[in-house]
Design a protein around this motif. Structure first.
Motif, PDB file in Angstrom:
ATOM      1  N   GLN A   1      -7.330  17.133 -16.757  1.00 45.80           N
ATOM      2  CA  GLN A   1      -8.117  17.085 -15.583  1.00 45.80           C
ATOM      3  C   GLN A   1      -7.202  16.904 -14.312  1.00 45.80           C
ATOM      4  O   GLN A   1      -7.183  17.618 -13.378  1.00 45.80           O
ATOM      5  N   VAL A   2      -6.305  15.909 -14.293  1.00 45.91           N
ATOM      6  CA  VAL A   2      -5.179  15.752 -13.277  1.00 45.91           C
ATOM      7  C   VAL A   2      -4.635  16.932 -13.077  1.00 45.91           C
ATOM      8  O   VAL A   2      -4.080  17.250 -11.875  1.00 45.91           O
ATOM      9  N   GLN A   3      -4.197  17.406 -14.082  1.00 43.42           N
ATOM     10  CA  GLN A   3      -3.229  18.738 -13.935  1.00 43.42           C
ATOM     11  C   GLN A   3      -3.760  19.835 -12.996  1.00 43.42           C
ATOM     12  O   GLN A   3      -2.879  20.612 -12.553  1.00 43.42           O
ATOM     13  N   HIS A   4      -5.137  19.863 -13.173  1.00 47.54           N
ATOM     14  CA  HIS A   4      -5.669  20.964 -12.272  1.00 47.54           C
ATOM     15  C   HIS A   4      -6.268  20.504 -10.978  1.00 47.54           C
ATOM     16  O   HIS A   4      -7.029  21.354 -10.463  1.00 47.54           O
ATOM     17  N   GLN A   5      -5.816  19.368 -10.616  1.00 43.76           N
ATOM     18  CA  GLN A   5      -6.010  18.868  -9.205  1.00 43.76           C
ATOM     19  C   GLN A   5      -4.832  18.812  -8.292  1.00 43.76           C
ATOM     20  O   GLN A   5      -3.947  18.488  -8.455  1.00 43.76           O
ATOM     21  N   PRO A   6      -5.073  19.469  -6.940  1.00 43.96           N
ATOM     22  CA  PRO A   6      -3.847  19.379  -5.936  1.00 43.96           C
ATOM     23  C   PRO A   6      -3.996  17.848  -5.505  1.00 43.96           C
ATOM     24  O   PRO A   6      -4.744  17.207  -5.827  1.00 43.96           O
ATOM     25  N   PHE A   7      -2.850  17.423  -5.031  1.00 50.31           N
ATOM     26  CA  PHE A   7      -2.446  16.071  -4.771  1.00 50.31           C
ATOM     27  C   PHE A   7      -3.302  15.502  -3.740  1.00 50.31           C
ATOM     28  O   PHE A   7      -4.063  14.360  -4.103  1.00 50.31           O
ATOM     29  N   ALA A   8      -3.636  15.931  -2.601  1.00 48.08           N
ATOM     30  CA  ALA A   8      -4.052  15.313  -1.587  1.00 48.08           C
ATOM     31  C   ALA A   8      -5.593  15.042  -1.785  1.00 48.08           C
ATOM     32  O   ALA A   8      -6.013  13.800  -1.675  1.00 48.08           O
ATOM     33  N   PRO A   9      -6.449  15.709  -2.157  1.00 51.25           N
ATOM     34  CA  PRO A   9      -7.819  15.521  -2.586  1.00 51.25           C
ATOM     35  C   PRO A   9      -7.916  14.437  -3.854  1.00 51.25           C
ATOM     36  O   PRO A   9      -8.733  13.391  -3.547  1.00 51.25           O
ATOM     37  N   TRP A  10      -6.952  14.674  -4.764  1.00 54.76           N
ATOM     38  CA  TRP A  10      -6.957  13.644  -5.894  1.00 54.76           C
ATOM     39  C   TRP A  10      -6.655  12.384  -5.288  1.00 54.76           C
ATOM     40  O   TRP A  10      -7.177  11.315  -5.777  1.00 54.76           O
TER      41      TRP A  10
ATOM     42  N   GLU B   1       0.794  -1.209   0.068  1.00 56.61           N
ATOM     43  CA  GLU B   1       0.108   0.006   0.202  1.00 56.61           C
ATOM     44  C   GLU B   1       1.004   1.209  -0.044  1.00 56.61           C
ATOM     45  O   GLU B   1       0.765   2.111  -0.810  1.00 56.61           O
ATOM     46  N   HIS B   2       2.033   1.290   0.952  1.00 55.93           N
ATOM     47  CA  HIS B   2       2.885   2.394   0.900  1.00 55.93           C
ATOM     48  C   HIS B   2       3.310   2.662  -0.675  1.00 55.93           C
ATOM     49  O   HIS B   2       3.596   3.770  -1.192  1.00 55.93           O
ATOM     50  N   GLU B   3       3.805   1.571  -1.184  1.00 55.69           N
ATOM     51  CA  GLU B   3       4.479   1.553  -2.483  1.00 55.69           C
ATOM     52  C   GLU B   3       3.517   1.898  -3.619  1.00 55.69           C
ATOM     53  O   GLU B   3       3.754   3.096  -4.368  1.00 55.69           O
ATOM     54  N   TRP B   4       2.358   1.614  -3.686  1.00 54.23           N
ATOM     55  CA  TRP B   4       1.369   2.081  -4.522  1.00 54.23           C
ATOM     56  C   TRP B   4       0.905   3.500  -4.510  1.00 54.23           C
ATOM     57  O   TRP B   4       0.540   4.229  -5.469  1.00 54.23           O
ATOM     58  N   LEU B   5       0.830   3.718  -3.220  1.00 53.13           N
ATOM     59  CA  LEU B   5       0.429   5.226  -2.859  1.00 53.13           C
ATOM     60  C   LEU B   5       1.570   6.131  -3.321  1.00 53.13           C
ATOM     61  O   LEU B   5       1.281   7.479  -3.885  1.00 53.13           O
ATOM     62  N   ALA B   6       2.838   5.891  -2.997  1.00 54.17           N
ATOM     63  CA  ALA B   6       4.149   6.735  -3.449  1.00 54.17           C
ATOM     64  C   ALA B   6       4.023   6.731  -4.902  1.00 54.17           C
ATOM     65  O   ALA B   6       4.344   7.637  -5.699  1.00 54.17           O
ATOM     66  N   ASP B   7       3.621   5.590  -5.732  1.00 59.30           N
ATOM     67  CA  ASP B   7       3.625   5.607  -7.114  1.00 59.30           C
ATOM     68  C   ASP B   7       2.487   6.419  -7.633  1.00 59.30           C
ATOM     69  O   ASP B   7       2.633   7.011  -8.590  1.00 59.30           O
ATOM     70  N   ALA B   8       1.622   6.522  -7.096  1.00 60.32           N
ATOM     71  CA  ALA B   8       0.362   7.487  -7.323  1.00 60.32           C
ATOM     72  C   ALA B   8       1.023   9.069  -7.255  1.00 60.32           C
ATOM     73  O   ALA B   8       0.477   9.782  -8.120  1.00 60.32           O
ATOM     74  N   TYR B   9       1.696   9.211  -6.241  1.00 60.45           N
ATOM     75  CA  TYR B   9       2.357  10.527  -6.186  1.00 60.45           C
ATOM     76  C   TYR B   9       3.238  10.912  -7.557  1.00 60.45           C
ATOM     77  O   TYR B   9       2.997  11.771  -8.107  1.00 60.45           O
ATOM     78  N   MET B  10       3.910   9.769  -7.885  1.00 60.37           N
ATOM     79  CA  MET B  10       4.801   9.895  -9.075  1.00 60.37           C
ATOM     80  C   MET B  10       3.996  10.144 -10.310  1.00 60.37           C
ATOM     81  O   MET B  10       4.310  10.978 -11.195  1.00 60.37           O
ATOM     82  N   VAL B  11       2.846   9.258 -10.539  1.00 56.19           N
ATOM     83  CA  VAL B  11       1.747   9.558 -11.464  1.00 56.19           C
ATOM     84  C   VAL B  11       1.432  11.057 -11.580  1.00 56.19           C
ATOM     85  O   VAL B  11       1.198  11.495 -12.598  1.00 56.19           O
ATOM     86  N   TRP B  12       0.799  11.316 -10.541  1.00 52.87           N
ATOM     87  CA  TRP B  12       0.094  12.816 -10.347  1.00 52.87           C
ATOM     88  C   TRP B  12       1.376  13.609 -10.622  1.00 52.87           C
ATOM     89  O   TRP B  12       1.170  14.774 -11.435  1.00 52.87           O
ATOM     90  N   ARG B  13       2.599  13.687 -10.161  1.00 52.37           N
ATOM     91  CA  ARG B  13       3.642  14.626 -10.386  1.00 52.37           C
ATOM     92  C   ARG B  13       4.197  14.559 -11.847  1.00 52.37           C
ATOM     93  O   ARG B  13       4.396  15.630 -12.522  1.00 52.37           O
ATOM     94  N   SER B  14       4.295  13.507 -12.550  1.00 52.60           N
ATOM     95  CA  SER B  14       4.766  13.378 -13.778  1.00 52.60           C
ATOM     96  C   SER B  14       3.585  14.079 -14.538  1.00 52.60           C
ATOM     97  O   SER B  14       3.991  14.729 -15.606  1.00 52.60           O
TER      98      SER B  14
END
Length: 282
Positions: free
Chosen positions: A192-201, A132-145
């Motif tokens: 759409q992702v570009q316009h969303q802050p990380f936490a709520p996304w 779970e830690h890993e996929w959530l950290a990868d989710a940040y990577m997805v959002w950031r990329s």
């Protein structure tokens, strides 16, 4: 995105969310520790040798901290990162070239720091498994990329890498984040992702992502071992037939990109990984 020169350099700092993080090579750990706010230094390991042992052969490791202004330290050894990853199946060695892997790895580690913050704010469960830690950290990577590039290309590469890693060695199952993120990435709208802050996304993504218990994860692990493990014997397309369609959905994008669409569809049909209606159209 950071330049290649910065990514390959020594100690530097980054902003993650509204906090600062230090990125430092393991051989500069004492110098890095001296840059940490004095009141927080005792919360980090005091021995550089212990830190190097904890890092092992990995290229990076996050050490998050619970603080409003300082996010933590990322140990950083980018020269250890591979330029490609390969795996053997279907009597063939397949290879996936990796682009901008240093940047993706750094974003992933920053993700670990952000996940710690969201746990502290009770936006995520206080207890998370390693996967779970890993996929959530990868989710940040997805959002950031997506924030940096406006595209999903690097996100797709990361999930391909996660799949290829578990094809190559089932010991990488603890980092098999594609199980959780693949469908989300395939359906994301980058604009759409570009316009969303990380936490709520992320909170929305977490709430709408199917979770699997330990028994279910062990079934996926066993099936992956059957399909890709070195000890695989004859094909048993009905083995764990109830897991195969879901596994096929997770693996299909990677298999099609690496093998080619026609060869991948043929192999997945033989392995009973496609939904019946899809297999019938092959």
């Amino acid at each position: 995105m950071l330049s290649a020169v910065v990514l390959a350099s020594g100690l530097f700092s980054l902003t993650v969310g509204e906090r600062e993080a230090l990125v430092c090579p393991p051989q500069q750990y004492y110098q890095c520790l001296a840059e940490v706010p004095q009141t927080l230094r005792r919360d980090f390991p005091q021995s550089s040798e212990g830190v190097r042992q904890a890092l092992g052969l990995r290229a990076a490791m996050a050490m998050p901290i619970d603080d409003n202004h300082f996010a933590g330290i990322i140990l950083w050894a980018p020269k250890r990162l591979p330029s490609s990853i390969s795996a053997l199946w279907n009597d063939t060695v397949y290879q996936l070239p990796l682009q901008q892997q240093a940047q993706l790895t750094l974003w992933h580690e920053l993700g670990h720091l952000e996940i710690k913050r969201l746990q502290r704010q009770n936006l995520l469960p206080q207890t998370l498994s390693t996967l779970e830690h890993e996929w959530l950290a990868d989710a940040y990577m997805v959002w950031r990329s997506v924030q940096e590039t406006g595209e999903l290309t690097l996100a797709q590469q990361q999930l391909d890498r996660r799949n290829m890693a578990v094809f190559a060695d089932i010991k990488n199952f603890s980092h098999w984040t594609a199980l959780y993120l693949n469908q989300a990435v395939e359906q994301l709208d980058a604009q759409q992702v570009q316009h969303q802050p990380f936490a709520p996304w992320l909170v929305n993504l977490y709430q709408h992502t199917q979770q699997y218990n330990e028994d279910e994860l062990q079934e996926f692990s066993g099936l992956l071992q059957r399909l890709f493990g070195m000890g695989r014997s004859q094909s048993l397309p009905d083995y764990m037939s109830w897991r195969r369609p879901t596994l096929g959905q997770v693996l299909a994008p990677t298999l099609r990109r690496v093998m080619g669409i026609s060869a991948a569809n043929q192999w997945m049909t033989e392995q009973n990984l496609l939904p019946k209606q899809s297999a019938a159209r092959q």
